[in-house]
Write a protein that holds these residues in place. Structure first.
Motif, PDB file in Angstrom:
ATOM      1  N   ASN A  19       0.752  -1.084   0.132  1.00 27.81           N
ATOM      2  CA  ASN A  19      -0.027  -0.058   0.127  1.00 27.81           C
ATOM      3  C   ASN A  19       1.120   1.344   0.057  1.00 27.81           C
ATOM      4  N   GLN A  21       0.297   3.931  -0.065  1.00 21.88           N
ATOM      5  CA  GLN A  21      -0.348   5.321   0.863  1.00 21.88           C
ATOM      6  C   GLN A  21      -0.110   5.211   2.412  1.00 21.88           C
ATOM      7  N   THR A  22       0.630   4.068   2.702  1.00 22.34           N
ATOM      8  CA  THR A  22       1.173   3.857   4.347  1.00 22.34           C
ATOM      9  C   THR A  22       2.860   3.793   4.404  1.00 22.34           C
ATOM     10  N   GLU A  25       3.800   5.839   7.451  1.00 26.16           N
ATOM     11  CA  GLU A  25       3.250   5.461   8.750  1.00 26.16           C
ATOM     12  C   GLU A  25       3.823   4.493   9.369  1.00 26.16           C
ATOM     13  N   GLU A  87       8.528   9.696  -0.165  1.00 25.45           N
ATOM     14  CA  GLU A  87       8.631   9.477  -1.597  1.00 25.45           C
ATOM     15  C   GLU A  87       9.632   8.350  -1.911  1.00 25.45           C
ATOM     16  N   ARG A  90       8.683   4.904  -1.271  1.00 30.31           N
ATOM     17  CA  ARG A  90       7.690   4.160  -1.922  1.00 30.31           C
ATOM     18  C   ARG A  90       8.437   3.875  -3.185  1.00 30.31           C
TER      19      ARG A  90
END
Length: 350
Positions: A19, A21-22, A25, A87, A90
Motif C-alpha cells: 500500500n 499510501q502507508t 506510517e 517518496e 515508496r
C-alpha cells in the motif's frame, strides 16, 4: 543525471498487499501472512533461490529507519519536496518488488545511538551549564576558547577521565576541520537503540522480509554509530579513528567493505543523500580508487531513492549532496532510476 528507462516487461508485478499510501506510517508487519504469500509468489513467478544467481546483486539500503523517514520523527529527511524520504521509500519498495528475482542480497544499515554521544546535546555544556541546541554546530575554535566544553557529568558513562575527554573534544573538532569533514553537528536524540525510531520503516521492512523468504536470502543488517566518541555517518568508517595520543578509539569496517565489493553489482539507496549515504559512497569510492578504479562501474546509485537533509530556514545540504553525486558519477559510478529493471542497468550482464 540518472539514466531513465520506462518499466520493462521483464519486471515482476508489485504484490497486492503493498500500500503506497502507508509508506509514511508506523504499523506492524504481518509476518505469517507475508511468509505464506512469499511461498506462493515464488511458485507463481518461477523465482529461484538466490544461490542460483549467476550475477550476484547486492542492494545496500542506508539508514531507512523511522527516525529519518517518518514525518514528525526526530530527523525526518524532507529534502526539497518536504516529503523526500516518504517518496523515496515508496519508489524503493516498488523497485524491490519489481526486481525480486534479480536482487541476491539486501543489506540495510542501522544508525544506532544511545543518549550520551558526542553529537547529542547532553555531551556538551557552556559556561552557564546549558546544552547546545539541536542543529547547531560546535567548532574547534569554540572548544579551544572554552565556549563549549564536555559535560563533566557524562565522564562516568564514557568510562574516561574528564580531562582526557576535554582534550579529546579539542582533538575531535580539530580532526574534522583538518579532514574537510562537516563540522560537529549537534543532532536531536535520534535512532535510539531500543526505541521505535531505530526500527526500519514498516513498508521497507515488509519488502525486505518478503524478499528474504521469496529468495531464501537472509537480510544482512549492519549496525553503525554506537561509538560515543565519534560520529559515524559512513557505514564503512567513523569520522575520527584515534584519540589525541594516537590511540585507536574506532576502526574502519573493512569486513563490510570487502563483503560489498565481492558482489558483481552493488546498488545503493537510502538516507540521507547529503550525509550517511554520501559518506558511505565516498568511503567506498576511496577504497575502489586505491585498488581498481574500474570497479566503480559496478556501483549503481538509485538517485530517486535518496534525499538531502533540508531543515527549512536552518540548513539546506542539497548543493553538497548534488556535488557529491556529480563526483561519484565522474569516477565511473552510475546514476540510475528506480523505474529501470536491474536487467537493463548499463554494463550489467545477468
Amino acid at each position: 543525471m540518472p539514466i531513465e528507462v520506462s518499466m520493462m516487461a521483464n519486471q515482476l508485478p508489485i504484490p497486492a498487499f503493498f500500500n503506497p499510501q502507508t509508506v509514511g506510517e508506523i504499523w506492524r508487519v504481518p509476518y505469517l501472512d507475508r511468509a505464506a504469500a512469499a511461498e506462493t509468489w515464488a511458485k507463481e513467478h518461477g523465482i529461484q533461490p538466490a544461490t542460483t544467481d549467476r550475477c550476484r546483486v547486492c542492494l545496500l539500503v542506508v539508514d531507512v529507519q523511522n527516525t529519518f523517514c517518518i514525518p514528525e520523527f526526530e530527523l525526518f529527511v524532507g529534502g526539497q519536496s518536504g516529503l523526500g524520504a516518504v517518496e523515496d521509500n515508496r519508489r524503493l519498495c516498488e523497485f524491490i518488488y519489481r526486481n525480486l528475482g534479480t536482487i541476491t542480497t539486501i543489506t540495510p544499515t542501522m544508525d544506532t545511538h544511545k543518549a550520551v554521544q558526542i553529537f547529542h546535546p547532553v555531551f556538551w555544556v557552556n559556561g552557564a551549564g546549558e546544552h547546545p541546541q539541536p542543529a547547531s554546530n560546535i567548532s574547534f575554535a569554540e572548544v579551544e576558547q572554552g565556549l563549549w566544553r564536555v559535560n563533566p557529568a557524562i565522564a562516568f558513562s564514557t568510562k574516561r577521565d574528564y580531562e582526557d575527554l576535554q582534550q579529546y573534544a579539542r582533538h575531535y573538532t580539530a580532526q574534522l576541520s583538518q579532514a574537510g569533514k562537516y563540522p560537529l553537528t549537534i543532532w536531536p536524540y535520534h535512532a535510539m537503540l531500543g526505541g521505535i525510531g531505530h526500527a526500519l520503516v514498516p513498508a521497507v521492512e515488509e519488502a525486505l522480509f518478503f524478499h528474504n523468504l521469496v529468495r531464501h536470502s537472509q537480510t544482512h543488517f549492519e549496525i553503525k554509530g554506537d561509538n560515543p566518541l565519534t560520529e559515524n555517518y559512513s557505514a564503512l568508517r567513523p569520522e575520527v579513528l584515534d584519540d589525541a595520543q594516537g590511540q585507536p578509539i574506532a576502526q574502519e569496517n573493512t569486513r563490510f567493505l570487502q563483503k560489498l565489493l565481492a558482489f558483481d553489482a552493488l546498488i545503493i539507496a537510502g538516507q540521507a543523500k547529503s550525509h550517511c549515504l554520501a559518506w558511505t559512497v565516498d568511503d567506498l569510492l576511496s577504497e575502489i580508487l586505491r585498488h581498481d578504479p574500474a570497479l566503480a562501474k559496478k556501483v549503481y546509485l538509485l538517485e530517486d531513492c535518496t534525499s538531502p537533509v533540508v531543515i527549512p530556514g536552518v540548513v539546506d545540504f542539497t548543493a553538497q549532496a548534488d556535488q557529491a553525486f556529480d563526483r561519484f558519477a565522474a569516477a565511473g559510478m552510475q546514476l540510475v532510476s528506480s523505474t529501470m529493471a536491474i536487467a537493463d542497468f548499463p554494463g550489467l550482464n545477468l
